[in-house]
Every structure is written in C-alpha cells, then in structure tokens.
Design a protein around this motif. Structure first.
Motif, PDB file in Angstrom:
ATOM      1  N   ASN B 114      28.007 -32.799  38.418  1.00  0.00           N
ATOM      2  CA  ASN B 114      27.597 -32.609  36.903  1.00  0.00           C
ATOM      3  C   ASN B 114      25.958 -33.060  36.928  1.00  0.00           C
ATOM      4  OD1 ASN B 114      27.288 -35.180  36.743  1.00  0.00           O
ATOM      5  ND2 ASN B 114      29.277 -35.575  35.883  1.00  0.00           N
ATOM      6  N   LEU B 115      25.518 -32.786  35.802  1.00  0.00           N
ATOM      7  CA  LEU B 115      24.168 -32.957  35.547  1.00  0.00           C
ATOM      8  C   LEU B 115      23.657 -34.193  34.886  1.00  0.00           C
ATOM      9  CD1 LEU B 115      23.076 -29.278  34.857  1.00  0.00           C
ATOM     10  CD2 LEU B 115      22.451 -30.645  36.708  1.00  0.00           C
ATOM     11  N   LYS B 116      24.573 -35.108  34.978  1.00  0.00           N
ATOM     12  CA  LYS B 116      24.293 -36.558  34.292  1.00  0.00           C
ATOM     13  C   LYS B 116      23.103 -37.101  34.915  1.00  0.00           C
ATOM     14  CE  LYS B 116      26.342 -40.750  33.320  1.00  0.00           C
ATOM     15  NZ  LYS B 116      27.506 -41.936  33.822  1.00  0.00           N
ATOM     16  N   PHE B 119      20.081 -35.195  32.864  1.00  0.00           N
ATOM     17  CA  PHE B 119      20.263 -35.740  31.779  1.00  0.00           C
ATOM     18  C   PHE B 119      19.403 -36.991  31.564  1.00  0.00           C
ATOM     19  CE2 PHE B 119      20.978 -36.404  27.312  1.00  0.00           C
ATOM     20  CZ  PHE B 119      21.641 -37.677  27.166  1.00  0.00           C
ATOM     21  N   VAL B 157      30.185 -24.714  32.876  1.00  0.00           N
ATOM     22  CA  VAL B 157      30.824 -25.829  32.029  1.00  0.00           C
ATOM     23  C   VAL B 157      29.816 -27.074  32.164  1.00  0.00           C
ATOM     24  CG1 VAL B 157      32.590 -27.299  31.147  1.00  0.00           C
ATOM     25  CG2 VAL B 157      33.147 -25.088  31.872  1.00  0.00           C
ATOM     26  N   ASP B 161      27.497 -28.614  29.388  1.00  0.00           N
ATOM     27  CA  ASP B 161      27.683 -29.907  28.781  1.00  0.00           C
ATOM     28  C   ASP B 161      26.342 -30.496  29.042  1.00  0.00           C
ATOM     29  OD1 ASP B 161      30.577 -30.564  30.682  1.00  0.00           O
ATOM     30  OD2 ASP B 161      30.492 -30.116  28.594  1.00  0.00           O
ATOM     31  N   PHE B 162      25.291 -30.296  30.095  1.00  0.00           N
ATOM     32  CA  PHE B 162      24.049 -30.826  30.105  1.00  0.00           C
ATOM     33  C   PHE B 162      23.313 -30.544  28.842  1.00  0.00           C
ATOM     34  CE2 PHE B 162      19.881 -32.036  31.558  1.00  0.00           C
ATOM     35  CZ  PHE B 162      19.116 -31.036  31.316  1.00  0.00           C
ATOM     36  N   HIS B 164      24.509 -29.762  26.105  1.00  0.00           N
ATOM     37  CA  HIS B 164      25.023 -30.228  24.970  1.00  0.00           C
ATOM     38  C   HIS B 164      24.439 -31.722  24.582  1.00  0.00           C
ATOM     39  CE1 HIS B 164      28.805 -31.416  22.379  1.00  0.00           C
ATOM     40  NE2 HIS B 164      28.276 -32.534  22.479  1.00  0.00           N
ATOM     41  N   TYR B 165      24.382 -32.492  25.825  1.00  0.00           N
ATOM     42  CA  TYR B 165      24.182 -33.775  25.983  1.00  0.00           C
ATOM     43  C   TYR B 165      22.605 -33.715  25.345  1.00  0.00           C
ATOM     44  CZ  TYR B 165      27.769 -36.731  27.249  1.00  0.00           C
ATOM     45  OH  TYR B 165      29.056 -37.521  27.255  1.00  0.00           O
ATOM     46  N   ARG B 167      21.162 -31.636  23.555  1.00  0.00           N
ATOM     47  CA  ARG B 167      20.877 -31.220  22.048  1.00  0.00           C
ATOM     48  C   ARG B 167      21.295 -32.520  21.357  1.00  0.00           C
ATOM     49  NH1 ARG B 167      24.253 -28.100  18.694  1.00  0.00           N
ATOM     50  NH2 ARG B 167      25.978 -28.353  20.002  1.00  0.00           N
ATOM     51  N   ALA B 168      22.250 -33.209  21.797  1.00  0.00           N
ATOM     52  CA  ALA B 168      22.616 -34.385  20.769  1.00  0.00           C
ATOM     53  C   ALA B 168      21.607 -35.413  20.979  1.00  0.00           C
ATOM     54  CB  ALA B 168      23.946 -35.224  21.610  1.00  0.00           C
ATOM     55  N   GLY B 199      27.832 -19.410  25.516  1.00  0.00           N
ATOM     56  CA  GLY B 199      28.106 -20.620  25.279  1.00  0.00           C
ATOM     57  C   GLY B 199      26.868 -21.127  24.618  1.00  0.00           C
TER      58      GLY B 199
END
Lengths: 274, 266
Positions: B114-116, B119, B157, B161-162, B164-165, B167-168, B199
């Motif tokens: 994942n791209l945590k 981020f 996905v 998710d990256f 999305h975070y 953006r948040a 997406g």
C-alpha cells in the motif's frame, strides 16, 4: 415516486455515473427521511492508517454488522456512501451477506415476538467501477434500483421497483436538487431546449442536374410494370411445369469436334501417364 | 501557466477554488502540458506544493517551468516546493539503509503493498508550519503520474486508497487541492487502469481530458481538451457541465480554440 422510495423496506440501490452524480440525491433522500441522524465517519481514516485508536473496531464492515444486532425497534434508514468503496475492499459475497442480514431484519423478529421496525438501506453505487457479476448480485438483492441519467443538463432517475408478488414497475422521474438538498421534481426537459432543425437550409433535389437520364417515359413505365420477374411463381409458370410440352422435354447440346480433339472417354484430360 | 486555459476554467491564481481534486487524463496523446500548467499555477498562487514526480527528472520540470515563468530551484530552496524525484529516490530504496519507511517502500515488497509511507511523506511535507513565517496560502499535492504506480505492481484499490487519504487530509482538513494525472489506456484492455480512472473520476470535482484527434496526427491541432465540471444537479446552474476545445502547443504557451476554428484552417 422518487420521494416515496423509502416507503418500501429493503435495499435501494442508487446507481450513478461520472457524468450524472448521485451523491446529492442520496443526501436529499437522507434529509427527507431522517428525523435523527447518526453519522459514522469513515472518510478520514477508513483503513486505520493513523492508528490513533479513534477508529471504530472492524472498520466499515464491523459497523454495518453491528447494525444487524440492534435492539431498538423503530424504523431506520441506513445510507451507505458508497457501496462501491465496500465492494472494492471486501469480497462481493461478504458484502451481499451483510446487506441481506441488515435489510431483511424484519423478517426475523427477536425471540420475544415483538415486531422490529422497517429497515431501509440506501446504497450509492458507481456503475463504471464494477463488472457485471457484482452489479448483478447487488441488483438481485435490491428491492428498488434508481439509475441516474439525464439529457440537456436535466437530471433524471429511472426507478425500477420490485415488490413481492407484484409486477415490477419502471418509471422515469426528472428532478433537480436545490442548494439546501431538498428534492424538486420536474416534468421533463422543456421544449425550448430541444434542438430545432435549421429552417434556413433549403432542401436540394439531388435529381435536378444530372448528365444522364434517370426518368422513365410513360411507355417505359408501363412496360416495366407489366414485366413478370423470372423467379416469381405465377399461375402461368405453375401450369407450364405441371404439363410439360414434349418439344421442350429434353435439351440438346450440339458439338462439332475439332481436328485436334481426341475424345478418349477413359482419359478425357489426357494426363494419365501409364 | 497558460492564461488561455485559466480563462476556460474561469480561474486565476488569486481566486482559485480550494478543497478540490482535479483529475487530468490523456488518451492517445501527451497530457503533461496540463501538469506543467498546474505546477506553475499553484507556485504563482503562493501555495505550498508537494510534487510527486515519478516520470521525469527535476531538471526537466525546471526547464519547462522557466519557460512558464517559475523557478523550481528557487522555490525548492525557499521551502515552497517539496519535490520527490521518483527516478532518483527509487534507487535509494534498495541501496540505502533507511530508519523509517521510504515513500516508495512498496517497491521492496513482494506482495501487494500500500502507499501508506508515501501518504506519510506527503502529509509531513504539507503539514502547516506553526511558526507561520513563510505564509503560504494553502497546500497542493501534484502527482505525475498515477498510472505508473500500477505498472510498478500496486493494485488500483491501493492507489485509490492513497488518493482518498490525500483528499481527506489535504482537501477536507487543510482546504488545499490535489491534482493527479492518469493515462487512459483507451483501446488496450487494462482493467486496473479503468478502475483507477473511473474511481478517481467519481471523486473529482474537475476532470480535464486531453485526447488525440480521432482522425490522427495534425501539425496545427495537437489534440482536443474536454473539461467536465462535476457539480450536483442544480436547477439554477447556468454554467455548462462540459466543454470541448482543440489546442495547439507552442514553445511557451498553448492556444485553445473551438472545434474546427484553428487559425490554420480558417
């Protein structure tokens, strides 16, 4: 019809696309139906990356499953923004089972026999993100499907409603959402927006200036009309076939052999090398 | 930045909208001119910019930036620009010991990552500084581009998710903007890229799509740009939801014109 969507229980699917977004309709329907709103915030940290401990246990699926075990009896509307997020992160079967358990609670009342209030589940689904399999599975679970579309700047909702033991109904409703998220139903795109054919372009007769003759004279037209087509099975042809005339019984081939022709019946192509 | 594009989008560096995700995509053509536009646009708007550049080197963007009137070297030195040069730092993942995870740590992982870490890098880079001495207006994240992350082994996905975070945190919490570029594979069947593109389209407020001409290459018209504003269905909205223009890229600018109205043709 659009404003009474939530009168029936079960799952209501709101299918939108990139061009016609459905989130504002979701908000309008929530505003219409909700007297008391509980907001589960999974926007800021859905996957618990911040590890602050504030996240609800089990993530969005855990929260959804917790709603299956509710003890209060009043009617409740669960709005999901969006089902697409859940479908991308969870196996389709798990999501369908959870949705089924949540939306059909009133068919399994708790042990003391008291009726559970109606549950409405309103889910926003982005059409382009999923294949036909998951879309079909969710579609079959849903009591009502609302597909968003529109034309000429006017949004429409196609409502397909499946009620048990009744014919499914299919209606289209034009609508718009006002800035305060109230739903405004409309008649349809007004006529003045429809594209008019330009009256200034004169119609041109393509047969006017040709260098060859395409027209038929009166005699030619009569001759053409009286012609019988060769393969048309008319009564005359039927007569001719039923009573064959002896002079036309067989056909003859007249052949004059050349000086160099050698009609050998056993080797007509003259290529056998024996 | 290109003034004609600002006119089409009805925006200037002084009064740009905040809290928005802008999606740039290109199909059968090169849409990187849009990336250069937004990079110079937000630097001129005095924003703090974090640029995750995975495709080209720093000097490439610097050279183009100078033609558009911004100096990336100076912006980086005064702290306005945080530049992650993917081409250089990807090698560091393998050859340098890191105390904390590298932003491109997923390159080391055998399974789907994942791209945590990426981020976290962006979040730290654009965190508002308490001292307030610099006085940047709002934070902006620019990514060029996201499709290459799919080629490097991440799933759609994980990339969604990256974003999305981002953006948040950036759009919602810090009232900043996010601009990302995704390539549209078009005829080639690429399911992961389609999921990523669709997406992101659903999450975006503004979609700019650069397409090659259907009839092929042309010297005077380099392509066509479709602008789609994703706004709620409002009855009183007067602006068009979607506009299409053709464009020609010149040395220091891009000229836009209505379809069929290229100066070379008239």
């Amino acid at each position: 019809m659009l404003d009474s969507l939530l009168a029936l229980g079960g799952l209501v699917l709101l299918r939108d696309s990139v061009e016609w977004e459905g989130r504002s309709l979701l908000k309008a329907l929530v505003k219409k139906s909700a007297l008391w709103l509980v907001y589960h915030d999974f926007f800021r940290d859905p996957l618990n990356w911040s590890k602050t401990g504030e996240a609800l246990p089990g993530g969005p699926l855990g929260a959804l499953r917790a709603m299956c075990k509710r003890t209060d009896l009043g009617p409740v509307t669960i709005a999901l923004d969006s089902l697409s997020w859940l479908l991308l992160h969870l196996p389709c079967a798990t999501l369908c089972q959870t949705l089924h358990a949540v939306s059909y609670q009133d068919s399994c009342p708790p042990g003391d026999g008291s009726p559970v209030g109606k549950v409405h589940v309103l889910g926003l689904l982005h059409e382009e993100l999923h294949g036909p399999g998951p879309m079909g599975a969710l579609s079959s679970l849903a009591q009502t499907e609302v597909t968003l579309g529109g034309t000429m700047g006017q949004a429409s909702a196609r409502i397909l409603c499946r009620r048990p033991q009744q014919h499914p109904t299919d209606q289209t409703q034009w609508f718009s959402i006002l800035p305060d998220f109230s739903l405004h139903l409309q008649e349809g795109p007004s006529k003045e927006f429809q594209p008019q054919s330009d009256p200034h372009i004169p119609l041109v007769d393509p047969m006017a200036h040709l260098t060859f003759n395409l027209h038929l004279s009166k005699k030619e037209r009569e001759a053409r009309d009286s012609l019988t087509l060769p393969f048309q099975f008319s009564s005359e042809k039927q007569e001719a076939l039923l009573r064959p005339r002896p002079s036309q019984a067989t056909s003859h081939i007249f052949y004059e052999p050349d000086a160099y022709d050698d009609l050998d019946q056993e080797d007509p192509d003259d290529d056998l090398d024996i | 930045m290109f003034p004609e594009l600002n006119n089409l989008l009805n925006t200037t560096p002084d009064r740009a909208e905040q809290g928005k995700l802008t999606l740039l995509c290109d199909a059968k053509t090169d849409g990187s001119f849009l990336v250069h536009h937004f990079l110079s646009f937000y630097l001129k708007a005095n924003c703090k910019v974090c640029f995750v550049a995975l495709i080209q080197s720093f000097s490439h963007y610097n050279i183009v930036g100078q033609k558009l009137g911004v100096n990336l070297t100076m912006a980086r030195e005064r702290g306005q620009l945080v530049f992650l040069e993917g081409l250089k730092s990807a090698v560091d993942v393998f050859f340098q010991a890191q105390e904390k995870p590298h932003p491109l740590q997923f390159l080391r992982e055998a399974s789907a990552g994942n791209l945590k870490p990426l981020f976290e890098f962006v979040r730290v880079a654009l965190k508002p500084v308490d001292s307030g001495a610099a006085g940047w207006t709002y934070p902006v994240l620019l990514v060029d581009d996201l499709s290459v992350l799919l080629s490097l082994g991440l799933g759609a996905v994980a990339v969604l998710d990256f974003i999305h975070y981002c953006r948040a945190t950036l759009c919602w919490e810090l009232k900043g903007n996010v601009v990302v570029l995704v390539h549209d594979s078009g005829d080639v069947e690429d399911e992961e890229n389609d999921i990523l593109l669709n997406g992101l389209s659903h999450q975006s407020h503004l979609i700019l799509r650069a397409e090659g001409l259907a009839t092929g290459f042309c010297r005077d018209v380099h392509g066509q740009l479709r602008i789609l504003w994703r706004r709620p269905s409002q009855s009183t909205s007067q602006r068009d939801q979607s506009l299409t223009y053709q464009y020609k890229i010149q040395d220091r600018s891009v000229s836009f014109f209505a379809k069929g109205m290229s100066p070379a043709v008239l």
